[in-house]
Design an enzyme around this catalytic site. Structure first.
Site, PDB file in Angstrom:
ATOM      1  N   LYS A 141       0.341  -1.438  -0.168  1.00  0.00           N
ATOM      2  CA  LYS A 141       0.038   0.024  -0.155  1.00  0.00           C
ATOM      3  C   LYS A 141       0.506   0.823   0.230  1.00  0.00           C
ATOM      4  O   LYS A 141      -0.013   2.480  -0.438  1.00  0.00           O
ATOM      5  CB  LYS A 141      -0.681   0.104   1.513  1.00  0.00           C
ATOM      6  CG  LYS A 141      -2.261  -0.754   1.758  1.00  0.00           C
ATOM      7  CD  LYS A 141      -3.205  -0.786   2.484  1.00  0.00           C
ATOM      8  CE  LYS A 141      -4.091  -2.020   1.966  1.00  0.00           C
ATOM      9  NZ  LYS A 141      -4.665  -1.542   3.169  1.00  0.00           N
ATOM     10  N   ASP A 146      -9.935   2.737   2.740  1.00  0.00           N
ATOM     11  CA  ASP A 146     -10.279   2.809   3.735  1.00  0.00           C
ATOM     12  C   ASP A 146     -10.828   3.446   4.935  1.00  0.00           C
ATOM     13  O   ASP A 146     -11.822   3.357   5.819  1.00  0.00           O
ATOM     14  CB  ASP A 146      -8.489   1.782   4.845  1.00  0.00           C
ATOM     15  CG  ASP A 146      -7.542   0.652   3.769  1.00  0.00           C
ATOM     16  OD1 ASP A 146      -8.988   0.107   3.188  1.00  0.00           O
ATOM     17  OD2 ASP A 146      -6.634   0.491   3.807  1.00  0.00           O
TER      18      ASP A 146
END
Ligand code: ATR
Length: 297
Positions: free
Chosen positions: A77, A113
């Site tokens: 990520k 997220d």
């Protein structure tokens, strides 16, 4: 939602994918393929196990193949950022990308997220509340920026205090100077939890304590939980962690990590297709996949 016909793969099929390592436990393929089928889209989503030294080539390959979008998961990520052309503001402040859209030959990186978390708990739940966050890693970082713009106070508890202190500093630096919020960092131990949790209205566990195969563990002693706090566990395997079981037992409302997983995936689907994510269909698919994988206890 109208159920799909069988999807036939043909020369018009649009490919989406997940890049990570390991990815075998992921239920994103089941969630995203169900979402595509719910809208009868001629698209498929496939998970690829990627070795670190091939990440750059993989990203170039995605671009060259005209892949319209992909997700990025552990451990890439952060490292993916240097291969992406444009980073959206939310991904930039978190320093991590989990969703990429290819548009006009340029790759745009997003992080869903944080918004996935907000949708899972409900926007209203955070407003002017006192929030305790356990952990200061990637998931906590995505969550804390969203919470900071809504709640009245945040306490970040972490085993490694320095990491929580750095996160507090970064969040404070990113906030509008007129924004009134108190944020503090404390070590993750019984004493500091004891001093703080009685006033807390939302408790969020982002640590891996309680995750399979350590599902008999909880980051918080049960006697420190109370029925006026909502207890949210980012862990979704097992679906009901020891923390959530303890919270239910004393009458506290609970939210499972599955809800955040679903909504972050739903937001990625929206970025790629512009369509509203069919969350209920995605939930059924994820549950089916997880209950197949999960060690139920
Ligand atoms: P994620 O992206 O899932 O947040 P991460 O960035 O590796 O994963 O962060 C894991 C978090 O869980 C960290 O806050 C970590 O604490 P440290 O910063 O001290 O490492 C916390 N964590 C993991 N295992 C833990 C354990 N056994 N006890 C306490 N905290 C733990």
């Amino acid at each position: 939602m109208k159920k799909n016909k069988v999807t036939f793969i043909n020369s018009h099929t649009q490919l989406y994918c997940l890049l990570g390592n390991p990815i075998m436990h992921s239920v994103s393929p089941q969630m995203q393929n169900t979402a595509f089928q719910s809208y009868n889209l001629n698209s498929i989503y496939i998970a690829f196990t990627i070795e670190e030294d091939s990440l750059e080539n993989v990203v170039c390959g995605c671009k060259a193949l005209g892949i319209k979008g992909f997700n990025v998961t552990i451990p890439y990520k952060k490292t993916i950022i240097k291969f992406i052309d444009i980073i959206d503001a939310s991904a930039n402040r978190i320093g991590a990308v989990n969703t990429v859209l290819s548009s006009n030959d340029r790759l745009i990186g997003f992080n869903t997220d944080g918004i996935g978390f907000v949708k899972a708990v409900g926007e209203g739940t955070l407003q002017d509340q006192q929030v305790a966050i356990l952990g200061a890693g990637g998931a906590a970082t995505a969550i804390v920026y969203e919470v900071a713009s809504r709640a009245s106070s945040i306490t970040i508890f972490n085993r490694t205090l320095k990491k929580a202190e750095t996160l507090v500093e970064n969040v404070l630096n990113s906030l509008d100077v007129t924004h009134n919020i108190s944020i503090q960092a404390l070590p993750l131990n019984k004493k500091s939890l004891e001093d703080t949790l009685d006033k807390c209205r939302l408790l969020v566990n982002t640590t891996s304590i309680g995750m399979h195969p350590y599902s008999n563990k909880s980051p918080v002693p049960q006697q420190l939980l109370h029925s006026k706090m909502i207890v949210f566990d980012v862990v979704y395997n097992p679906l009901k962690t020891r923390l959530l079981k303890d919270a239910e037992m004393i009458g506290a409302p609970t939210i499972s990590g599955l809800d955040m997983l679903l909504h972050q995936g739903g937001e990625a689907f929206k970025i790629w297709t512009g369509l509203s994510p069919p969350i209920e269909d995605m939930k059924k698919a994820a549950l089916q996949a997880l209950l197949g994988n999960e060690t139920i206890n």
